[in-house]
Design an enzyme around this catalytic site. Structure first.
Site, mmCIF file in Angstrom:
data_model
loop_
_atom_site.group_PDB
_atom_site.id
_atom_site.type_symbol
_atom_site.label_atom_id
_atom_site.label_comp_id
_atom_site.label_asym_id
_atom_site.label_seq_id
_atom_site.Cartn_x
_atom_site.Cartn_y
_atom_site.Cartn_z
ATOM 1 N N PHE A 89 0.835 -1.196 0.000
ATOM 2 C CA PHE A 89 0.000 0.000 0.000
ATOM 3 C C PHE A 89 0.870 1.245 0.000
ATOM 4 C CE2 PHE A 89 -2.574 -3.203 2.122
ATOM 5 C CZ PHE A 89 -3.845 -3.006 1.607
ATOM 6 N N ASP A 90 0.513 2.220 -0.827
ATOM 7 C CA ASP A 90 1.042 3.553 -0.618
ATOM 8 C C ASP A 90 0.340 4.127 0.617
ATOM 9 O OD1 ASP A 90 2.359 6.069 -1.309
ATOM 10 O OD2 ASP A 90 0.329 6.742 -1.757
ATOM 11 N N LYS A 91 1.008 4.982 1.360
ATOM 12 C CA LYS A 91 0.385 5.499 2.585
ATOM 13 C C LYS A 91 -0.544 6.676 2.305
ATOM 14 C CE LYS A 91 2.384 8.308 5.654
ATOM 15 N NZ LYS A 91 1.375 9.359 5.960
ATOM 16 N N LYS A 141 10.311 2.873 -4.000
ATOM 17 C CA LYS A 141 9.053 2.123 -3.952
ATOM 18 C C LYS A 141 9.038 1.035 -5.023
ATOM 19 C CE LYS A 141 6.177 5.848 -2.043
ATOM 20 N NZ LYS A 141 4.966 6.680 -2.225
#
Length: 836
Positions: free
Chosen positions: A520-522, A706
């Site tokens: 997940f990206d935050k 990422k």
């Protein structure tokens, strides 16, 4: 079979076209990470760089490759055109494969995909053919477009011969409910319209039954029964023969050919009744398969028909009702209470609640209010509480909206188009079954030929040997295998579209159902994406006014979300006091920002920034304050003016209220490893991840970090999904097995670059997506094993003589209908109720 091609390419940095450039390496690495792309590299030509590709068109389309290249930072100027439309005359896998092969062999066509529901996606060389030429080709193949005009596709190239089609003709009324209309049905399918095949199958069964019953009476001459059996052969074999001729001419031996050989063999043996029974059951089975594929197709068409045909628009001070195709961007449309909304736009007058379930999947109507502050915002600047989608249902209040998109470009129209194109993409299991059939059918024919010589080994008449061989031919026909996967995939895609999910093909559907890890990206995914400045901590001897004035002057010239939060809070605290003026503002990617104020160099950013630049080191006071705020889950920004540290600002992005229960539901769905990727420091990332129940958090990540994190997780877990907003996270999503974008209904980029798009900005749709994909994968496996198992049982049973032609065809067609019925269960799939 793999295909080589090349696209004209200009990267975002035109001077960085060398193969070793980081931008180019990110592009090629991201593309090669995708299933179906074996190799991607860039070579510099005389005029422009070329993106050279070696890929499998059955796994990934050129259109999808183009979308991925754009998401990875490339600008593609291709000589390929893209055409997407629906055709009549295709309702089964065999017909779809035949049309696909014929299109791929046509001059000027680079790639073609056809689904069993009749969705056709074609990539063509714009300088060699045109949309109209392809439509004419489909007409000659007996599969005319179901729409009045080809559906134009955004980004399709129309110069060259394609430009010969008048622009008005290309766009005229192409989105206005043409697909599947009854007034168009009678033109195709035969003398009885699109139901001709079913009617012929019923006539075959009726004449067969009549011949059998009359044959029981001694008063009726045998010639009458024989004539009725011959009639049954005609009705049952008409469409089968027609299709078999086409497939044999295309050098393919399909199931229809095997059935015809078996029926002809029964006639040679003098058993017309059994041959007619075979054709009757086979043709009825085919007709029911077509009906089942129609169910999946109509589920998609139902979406297209959600938007009303007309709209009430105010022009020149008067109200008038016009077709939705005539709406222009900027028109004011009046929406009456409890009516469907005809176009995308934003509210300018009135308040109401709108049921958006058809587009975003939200189960509760959303309150809408007029947009304030700007009269003509960009699409991405419209807040959710003012944004309106075509096809949604207005509640009790009257609204006036301003149109932002033409009907052909509305979110609903694009969802329908993308789902139709997704149907034409084959899933991994379907690729296996297609390869299996290409080997299996010739093997069956060889086995039958060998069985014809059984009389050399055992003592039996040739008629018995021929009967056994024909029985094996029927038993081994993989009808159920051919229909098992596409029926499940198409039903799954249709159900997803109705639930606010856009899944781009059988590949993402199956992969999402089998993966065990999610990244997940935050910001904006697990959190609200609306940070607020919660803490202002000036250093000793520094006044709060000075700290905030410097921060406001610099951050007011940045478009970063954290900068906006600092500016909003600083202006409120300074209460209108004259601001400072900053110049030479420069962003430091992933770290912060620098500027000049009255000749002093200003740095605002993460603590890590000050260990990477020259100047005074961080004093203990600042590091202590930073540690205290980060332990409380704050994102910190240190402010330095010249050699003086002015203090620390603390910001907090609140986790979504749904994030923690969503993580729990994903674990219940079988996701065993979940990590969070964030640009925030590790302490803040750990605090948020711990609160939400994630397994791991990785902080201080730049965009390229990422990507590395996703690749690492994919290496360890084999498959991984990446959930982000589809814009900033595009490179990481491209390197994941499945890229999932949130809020795609409000973002064109997210809708186009993701493999799976959650149309609403609602994280709670993610467990539904995973559970639906899990269910689809289970049904695909069930269908695969059932179809292969029945064939495995029937072949030895017919070889030993335990099962004859009649029983073999009953079991054969029964298994086909069984797997189709099993697949159609996905159309009524509901989320499990026992999730927390």
């Amino acid at each position: 079979m793999a295909t080589d091609t090349q696209l004209d390419l200009t990267t975002v940095l035109p001077e960085a076209l060398d193969e070793q450039d980081a931008c180019v390496q990110r592009l090629t690495a991201g593309l090669q990470a995708r299933a179906g792309i074996m190799d991607a590299h860039v070579k510099q030509g005389d005029a422009a760089a070329q993106l050279c590709l070696h890929f499998e068109p059955d796994v990934i389309s050129l259109q999808r490759i183009r979308e991925l290249a754009l998401s990875l930072g490339a600008r593609v100027e291709s000589d390929f055109g893209h055409l997407s439309l629906d055709v009549d005359g295709v309702s089964r896998p065999a017909r779809a494969q035949l049309l696909e092969q014929r299109l791929r062999n046509a001059p000027g066509i680079a790639e073609a995909h056809v689904s069993p529901t009749g969705s056709v996606a074609v990539e063509y060389f714009a300088d060699q053919t045109s949309e109209q030429a392809i439509v004419d080709l489909l007409e000659r193949f007996g599969t005319p477009p179901r729409t009045a005009r080809p559906r134009p596709v955004e980004g399709a190239k129309t110069d060259g011969p394609a430009a010969a089609v008048p622009e008005a003709e290309k766009h005229e009324k192409h989105d206005h409910k043409h697909e599947g209309h009854a007034d168009h049905d009678h033109k195709h399918g035969g003398i009885f319209g699109e139901r001709s095949e079913l009617i012929f199958a019923v006539l075959c069964a009726v004449t067969l039954a009549a011949g059998f019953l009359l044959g029981l009476s001694e008063a009726v001459p045998d010639a009458v029964s024989t004539a009725l059996y011959v009639a049954a052969y005609f009705f049952g074999g008409y469409y089968t023969t027609k299709e078999a001729i086409q497939t044999v001419m295309a050098k393919r031996f399909e199931i229809d050919f095997l059935m015809l050989v078996a029926a002809a063999g029964a006639a040679v043996l003098g058993d017309l009744a059994e041959g007619a029974l075979l054709l009757a059951l086979f043709s009825i089975g085919h007709a029911l398969e077509s009906y089942a594929m129609g169910r999946a197709r109509h589920a998609i068409q139902a979406l297209a028909e959600l938007a009303p045909a007309t709209a009430i628009v105010r022009r020149d001070g008067a109200e008038q009702e016009i077709p939705v195709e005539e709406l222009r961007v900027g028109d004011t449309v009046i929406i009456k209470p409890n009516t469907r909304i005809p176009s995308d736009g934003f509210v300018i007058v009135g308040t109401s609640s709108v049921d958006q379930a058809a587009v975003t999947g939200e189960s509760i109507p959303v309150d809408k209010v007029p947009l304030s502050g700007q009269s003509s915002p960009g699409a991405k600047d419209i807040p959710a509480e003012s944004r309106i989608y075509a096809g949604t249902v207005n509640g009790p209040g009257a609204l006036e909206i301003e149109v932002t998109k033409l009907s052909k470009d509305s979110t609903l129209a694009r969802v329908v188009r993308m789902v139709s194109e997704a149907q034409a993409q084959t899933s991994p299991t379907q690729q296996f079954t297609d390869r299996f059939q290409r080997v299996f059918v010739p093997a069956v024919l060889m086995l039958v030929v060998i069985l014809l010589f059984a009389g050399l080994v055992i003592d039996e008449p040739f008629s018995a040997t021929l009967y056994r061989a024909l029985s094996v031919l029927v038993a081994a026909s993989p009808c159920a295998l051919a229909i098992s996967t596409p029926s499940a995939v198409l039903s799954g895609l249709a159900r997803a579209a109705r639930g606010g999910l856009l899944i781009k093909g059988g590949g993402p559907l199956e992969n999402l159902g089998t993966l065990r890890a999610i990244a997940f990206d935050k910001t904006g995914t697990l959190t609200e994406g609306k940070p607020e400045m919660t803490d202002v901590a000036p250093a000793n001897g520094v006044k709060e006014f000075e700290l905030l004035s410097v921060a406001l002057a610099v951050e007011s010239q940045s478009d970063h979300p954290l900068a906006a939060a600092i500016v909003t809070a600083a202006r409120a605290r300074l209460d209108g006091k004259p601001p400072l003026k900053a110049g030479a503002v420069t962003s430091i990617t992933g770290r912060g920002v620098s500027a000049l104020i009255d000749g002093d160099e200003i740095h605002i950013g993460k603590q890590l920034l000050f260990s990477e630049i020259d100047g005074a080191p961080l004093p203990a006071e600042i590091t202590g304050t930073t540690a205290r705020l980060e332990a409380a889950g704050r994102t910190t920004m240190v402010v330095r003016r010249g050699t003086r540290y002015l203090g620390v600002l603390g910001l907090m992005d609140t986790p979504r209220s749904s994030a923690e229960p969503v993580v729990a539901r994903l674990r219940q769905a079988g996701i065993r490893h979940m990590i969070m990727l964030s640009g925030d420091n590790q302490t803040v990332a750990d605090a948020v991840a711990g609160k939400l129940g994630l397994d791991e958090a990785r902080g201080d990540l730049l965009p390229e970090d990422k990507v590395k994190a996703v690749i690492d997780l994919r290496t360890r877990e084999h498959k991984v999904a990446m959930v982000g907003d589809g814009v900033n996270d595009a490179p990481a999503m491209a390197n994941a097995t499945v890229g999932i974008a949130m809020g795609a209904a409000g973002s064109d980029v997210a809708m186009e670059t993701a493999d799976v798009a959650l149309m609403g900005d609602d994280l709670e749709r993610l467990p539904f997506a995973v559970n639906l994909s899990r269910k689809s994968s289970r049904i695909i496996r069930q269908n695969l094993w059932a179809s292969l198992g029945i064939v495995a049982i029937l072949i030895p049973a017919t070889i030993t003589g335990a099962v004859g032609i009649g029983l073999a065809v009953v079991i054969h067609e029964g298994s086909t209908l069984l797997v189709v019925a099993n697949a159609l269960r996905l159309l009524v799939y509901r989320e499990p109720k026992n999730n927390p």
